[in-house]
Write a protein that holds these residues in place. Structure first.
Motif, PDB file in Angstrom:
ATOM      1  N   PRO A 139       0.833  -1.207   0.000  1.00  0.00           N
ATOM      2  CA  PRO A 139       0.000   0.000   0.000  1.00  0.00           C
ATOM      3  C   PRO A 139       0.867   1.256   0.000  1.00  0.00           C
ATOM      4  O   PRO A 139       1.887   1.317   0.696  1.00  0.00           O
ATOM      5  CB  PRO A 139      -0.796  -0.123   1.300  1.00  0.00           C
ATOM      6  CG  PRO A 139      -0.841  -1.584   1.591  1.00  0.00           C
ATOM      7  CD  PRO A 139       0.478  -2.121   1.117  1.00  0.00           C
ATOM      8  N   GLY A 140       0.472   2.244  -0.779  1.00  0.00           N
ATOM      9  CA  GLY A 140       1.214   3.499  -0.845  1.00  0.00           C
ATOM     10  C   GLY A 140       2.321   3.513  -1.879  1.00  0.00           C
ATOM     11  O   GLY A 140       2.860   4.583  -2.188  1.00  0.00           O
ATOM     12  N   GLU A 141       2.688   2.358  -2.428  1.00  0.00           N
ATOM     13  CA  GLU A 141       3.721   2.321  -3.462  1.00  0.00           C
ATOM     14  C   GLU A 141       3.115   2.609  -4.837  1.00  0.00           C
ATOM     15  O   GLU A 141       1.890   2.618  -5.005  1.00  0.00           O
ATOM     16  CB  GLU A 141       4.427   0.967  -3.463  1.00  0.00           C
ATOM     17  CG  GLU A 141       5.284   0.719  -2.229  1.00  0.00           C
ATOM     18  CD  GLU A 141       6.175  -0.485  -2.365  1.00  0.00           C
ATOM     19  OE1 GLU A 141       7.322  -0.431  -1.867  1.00  0.00           O
ATOM     20  OE2 GLU A 141       5.737  -1.503  -2.946  1.00  0.00           O
ATOM     21  N   THR A 142       4.005   2.817  -5.809  1.00  0.00           N
ATOM     22  CA  THR A 142       3.572   3.095  -7.178  1.00  0.00           C
ATOM     23  C   THR A 142       3.912   1.915  -8.075  1.00  0.00           C
ATOM     24  O   THR A 142       5.051   1.451  -8.101  1.00  0.00           O
ATOM     25  CB  THR A 142       4.248   4.367  -7.722  1.00  0.00           C
ATOM     26  OG1 THR A 142       3.838   5.488  -6.942  1.00  0.00           O
ATOM     27  CG2 THR A 142       3.862   4.608  -9.182  1.00  0.00           C
ATOM     28  N   LEU A 143       2.905   1.442  -8.811  1.00  0.00           N
ATOM     29  CA  LEU A 143       3.081   0.383  -9.802  1.00  0.00           C
ATOM     30  C   LEU A 143       2.956   0.988 -11.190  1.00  0.00           C
ATOM     31  O   LEU A 143       1.996   1.699 -11.476  1.00  0.00           O
ATOM     32  CB  LEU A 143       2.011  -0.693  -9.620  1.00  0.00           C
ATOM     33  CG  LEU A 143       1.887  -1.736 -10.736  1.00  0.00           C
ATOM     34  CD1 LEU A 143       3.105  -2.644 -10.769  1.00  0.00           C
ATOM     35  CD2 LEU A 143       0.601  -2.553 -10.592  1.00  0.00           C
ATOM     36  N   LEU A 144       3.925   0.682 -12.064  1.00  0.00           N
ATOM     37  CA  LEU A 144       3.852   1.046 -13.476  1.00  0.00           C
ATOM     38  C   LEU A 144       3.540  -0.212 -14.272  1.00  0.00           C
ATOM     39  O   LEU A 144       4.278  -1.204 -14.187  1.00  0.00           O
ATOM     40  CB  LEU A 144       5.171   1.662 -13.957  1.00  0.00           C
ATOM     41  CG  LEU A 144       5.339   1.840 -15.482  1.00  0.00           C
ATOM     42  CD1 LEU A 144       4.265   2.738 -16.061  1.00  0.00           C
ATOM     43  CD2 LEU A 144       6.734   2.373 -15.814  1.00  0.00           C
ATOM     44  N   VAL A 163      -5.304  -2.888  -3.155  1.00  0.00           N
ATOM     45  CA  VAL A 163      -4.411  -2.943  -1.991  1.00  0.00           C
ATOM     46  C   VAL A 163      -3.889  -1.560  -1.596  1.00  0.00           C
ATOM     47  O   VAL A 163      -3.063  -1.450  -0.692  1.00  0.00           O
ATOM     48  CB  VAL A 163      -3.232  -3.915  -2.220  1.00  0.00           C
ATOM     49  CG1 VAL A 163      -3.739  -5.308  -2.550  1.00  0.00           C
ATOM     50  CG2 VAL A 163      -2.288  -3.421  -3.311  1.00  0.00           C
ATOM     51  N   GLY A 164      -4.339  -0.512  -2.303  1.00  0.00           N
ATOM     52  CA  GLY A 164      -3.966   0.837  -1.907  1.00  0.00           C
ATOM     53  C   GLY A 164      -2.721   1.387  -2.558  1.00  0.00           C
ATOM     54  O   GLY A 164      -2.078   2.293  -2.016  1.00  0.00           O
ATOM     55  N   ALA A 165      -2.368   0.891  -3.742  1.00  0.00           N
ATOM     56  CA  ALA A 165      -1.213   1.415  -4.474  1.00  0.00           C
ATOM     57  C   ALA A 165      -1.659   2.491  -5.466  1.00  0.00           C
ATOM     58  O   ALA A 165      -2.831   2.584  -5.828  1.00  0.00           O
ATOM     59  CB  ALA A 165      -0.505   0.297  -5.218  1.00  0.00           C
ATOM     60  N   THR A 166      -0.708   3.321  -5.901  1.00  0.00           N
ATOM     61  CA  THR A 166      -0.912   4.248  -7.007  1.00  0.00           C
ATOM     62  C   THR A 166      -0.520   3.525  -8.283  1.00  0.00           C
ATOM     63  O   THR A 166       0.494   2.820  -8.310  1.00  0.00           O
ATOM     64  CB  THR A 166      -0.047   5.504  -6.828  1.00  0.00           C
ATOM     65  OG1 THR A 166      -0.452   6.182  -5.642  1.00  0.00           O
ATOM     66  CG2 THR A 166      -0.167   6.443  -8.017  1.00  0.00           C
ATOM     67  N   VAL A 167      -1.322   3.676  -9.345  1.00  0.00           N
ATOM     68  CA  VAL A 167      -1.078   2.921 -10.574  1.00  0.00           C
ATOM     69  C   VAL A 167      -0.824   3.866 -11.742  1.00  0.00           C
ATOM     70  O   VAL A 167      -1.629   4.752 -12.033  1.00  0.00           O
ATOM     71  CB  VAL A 167      -2.258   2.001 -10.905  1.00  0.00           C
ATOM     72  CG1 VAL A 167      -1.979   1.230 -12.195  1.00  0.00           C
ATOM     73  CG2 VAL A 167      -2.525   1.028  -9.759  1.00  0.00           C
ATOM     74  N   LYS A 202       7.999  12.872 -13.358  1.00  0.00           N
ATOM     75  CA  LYS A 202       7.172  14.032 -12.983  1.00  0.00           C
ATOM     76  C   LYS A 202       6.064  13.646 -12.011  1.00  0.00           C
ATOM     77  O   LYS A 202       5.803  14.351 -11.027  1.00  0.00           O
ATOM     78  CB  LYS A 202       6.560  14.655 -14.243  1.00  0.00           C
ATOM     79  CG  LYS A 202       7.537  15.454 -15.089  1.00  0.00           C
ATOM     80  CD  LYS A 202       6.832  16.260 -16.162  1.00  0.00           C
ATOM     81  CE  LYS A 202       6.236  15.377 -17.228  1.00  0.00           C
ATOM     82  NZ  LYS A 202       5.657  16.147 -18.361  1.00  0.00           N
ATOM     83  N   ALA A 203       5.428  12.521 -12.261  1.00  0.00           N
ATOM     84  CA  ALA A 203       4.278  12.124 -11.441  1.00  0.00           C
ATOM     85  C   ALA A 203       4.666  11.708 -10.030  1.00  0.00           C
ATOM     86  O   ALA A 203       3.853  11.779  -9.107  1.00  0.00           O
ATOM     87  CB  ALA A 203       3.532  10.983 -12.122  1.00  0.00           C
ATOM     88  N   THR A 204       5.924  11.285  -9.857  1.00  0.00           N
ATOM     89  CA  THR A 204       6.366  10.807  -8.538  1.00  0.00           C
ATOM     90  C   THR A 204       7.377  11.752  -7.895  1.00  0.00           C
ATOM     91  O   THR A 204       8.071  11.365  -6.948  1.00  0.00           O
ATOM     92  CB  THR A 204       6.991   9.402  -8.670  1.00  0.00           C
ATOM     93  OG1 THR A 204       8.136   9.471  -9.544  1.00  0.00           O
ATOM     94  CG2 THR A 204       5.992   8.390  -9.212  1.00  0.00           C
ATOM     95  N   VAL A 211       7.362  -0.674  -8.358  1.00  0.00           N
ATOM     96  CA  VAL A 211       7.259  -1.934  -9.092  1.00  0.00           C
ATOM     97  C   VAL A 211       6.872  -1.618 -10.529  1.00  0.00           C
ATOM     98  O   VAL A 211       6.024  -0.758 -10.775  1.00  0.00           O
ATOM     99  CB  VAL A 211       6.207  -2.881  -8.462  1.00  0.00           C
ATOM    100  CG1 VAL A 211       6.045  -4.146  -9.304  1.00  0.00           C
ATOM    101  CG2 VAL A 211       6.594  -3.245  -7.030  1.00  0.00           C
ATOM    102  N   ILE A 212       7.515  -2.297 -11.476  1.00  0.00           N
ATOM    103  CA  ILE A 212       7.155  -2.173 -12.892  1.00  0.00           C
ATOM    104  C   ILE A 212       6.810  -3.557 -13.405  1.00  0.00           C
ATOM    105  O   ILE A 212       7.588  -4.506 -13.243  1.00  0.00           O
ATOM    106  CB  ILE A 212       8.312  -1.576 -13.729  1.00  0.00           C
ATOM    107  CG1 ILE A 212       8.673  -0.168 -13.238  1.00  0.00           C
ATOM    108  CG2 ILE A 212       7.931  -1.535 -15.208  1.00  0.00           C
ATOM    109  CD1 ILE A 212       9.870   0.456 -13.952  1.00  0.00           C
ATOM    110  N   LEU A 213       5.647  -3.680 -14.032  1.00  0.00           N
ATOM    111  CA  LEU A 213       5.222  -4.927 -14.676  1.00  0.00           C
ATOM    112  C   LEU A 213       5.393  -4.729 -16.174  1.00  0.00           C
ATOM    113  O   LEU A 213       4.693  -3.916 -16.789  1.00  0.00           O
ATOM    114  CB  LEU A 213       3.773  -5.245 -14.310  1.00  0.00           C
ATOM    115  CG  LEU A 213       3.228  -6.591 -14.815  1.00  0.00           C
ATOM    116  CD1 LEU A 213       4.008  -7.756 -14.218  1.00  0.00           C
ATOM    117  CD2 LEU A 213       1.743  -6.722 -14.496  1.00  0.00           C
TER     118      LEU A 213
END
Length: 326
Positions: A139-144, A163-167, A202-204, A211-213
């Protein structure tokens, strides 16, 4: 029974709806009467002659299906004839019947109809194993997510938001990005017009993605590493952009980052069963609660699998393309 066969590798016309012997469930397997299957990129590669099934698997394409249990093989417990299920397969989903290891079965989730359940096993298992079991998105992390409008992408967006991540997502059109936004994506990047490294920065506020998928492989390797946050994790699940790339190990070390690369189809049965069990525990309640849903672009007759392959190869779809065994 009938199944889609591939007498010779080639274009979509190489897929032939033909009469074949019925499968017989072996030790620890069940026989599923297939209601629907789904088209995956791996099926396209198999049709082209580039991705053969693992030893012992069905020669027919199809990595997931939904249907009803028609028979139980020796040693199977916990399932009954008539149960409505969906299943992760090593092959054989483009058929009227398929034999499935019992550990790769899932009940049809509450609130999902039997046909649309065919859209779930491959994407749910791929996303949960890579983004959560291996990369430990928190939660709170950023997924690309690269290819946010794909079947994998649409599931990854929803699970990460749950789960509360930023996407953040990349996609190739405004229409596809809009569909990603409807599913909860926060950061929308048109890869045809924007540099995803700059946009993620810029966004972060320069932090990068935790995490990057990635479904592209070599083509995106260097830029993915640039886009990672400190302690970031890059999960590679595809090679649409090539198999060989140059890795800046210094950049990776400087970020204390990690790279994983996985496939699902050829994993040992016990590993697949563990992933399926985790998906049933963690993802199925979200489906039952309506927080996550299968995203289906269209349904086509299984006998017309060639048309479905053309849709997938043209990349004009959002979510999954289903094959229905009418």
């Amino acid at each position: 029974m009938h199944a889609i066969t591939i007498p010779e590798p080639g274009g979509p016309e190489a897929l032939v709806w033909d009469e074949v012997p019925d499968p017989v469930p072996g030790e620890g397997e069940v026989l599923v009467e297939v209601v629907a299957s789904a088209v995956n990129r791996a099926d396209v590669l198999q049709r082209q002659g580039f991705y053969n099934p693992p030893p012992g698997a069905s020669p027919y394409p199809g990595l997931e299906c939904s249907g009803r249990i028609a028979a139980l093989g020796p040693g199977v417990s916990g399932w009954a004839v008539g149960d409505e299920v969906c299943a992760l397969l090593a092959g054989g989903g483009y058929a009227e019947k398929v034999a499935v290891p019992a550990g790769q079965l899932l009940p049809v989730p509450e609130g999902v109809d039997l046909v649309r359940a065919a859209a779930l096993p491959e994407v749910a298992c791929t996303v949960w194993s890579n983004v959560f079991m291996i990369s430990h998105l928190r939660p709170g992390e950023t997924l690309l997510v690269h290819g946010g409008s794909s079947g994998i992408g649409t599931m990854a967006i929803q699970l990460a938001k749950a789960v509360g991540a930023t996407v953040a997502v990349t996609a190739g059109s405004a229409e596809k990005l809009a569909r990603c936004a409807e599913l909860g994506a926060d950061i929308l990047i048109n890869y045809r017009e924007q540099d995803f490294v700059a946009e993620i920065g810029k966004a972060t506020d320069g932090a990068g993605a935790d995490v990057i998928l990635d479904n592209m492989g070599a083509k995106y390797l260097d830029r993915n590493v640039q886009s990672l946050a400190v302690n970031g994790r890059l999960a590679i699940i595809g090679m649409q952009g090539g198999v060989k790339g140059e890795l800046n190990i210094g950049a990776l070390l400087g970020k204390r980052a990690a790279i994983s690369a996985t496939s699902l189809r050829a994993r040992p049965l016990d590993e697949k069963a563990s992933i399926v069990a985790a998906v049933r525990e963690h993802v199925w309640p979200l489906l039952a609660a309506g927080q996550v849903r299968p995203v289906v672009d269209r349904e086509l007759p299984m006998s017309d699998a060639a048309a479905a392959h053309r849709v997938v190869e043209d990349s004009g779809h959002v979510g999954k393309v289903l094959l229905v065994a009418r």
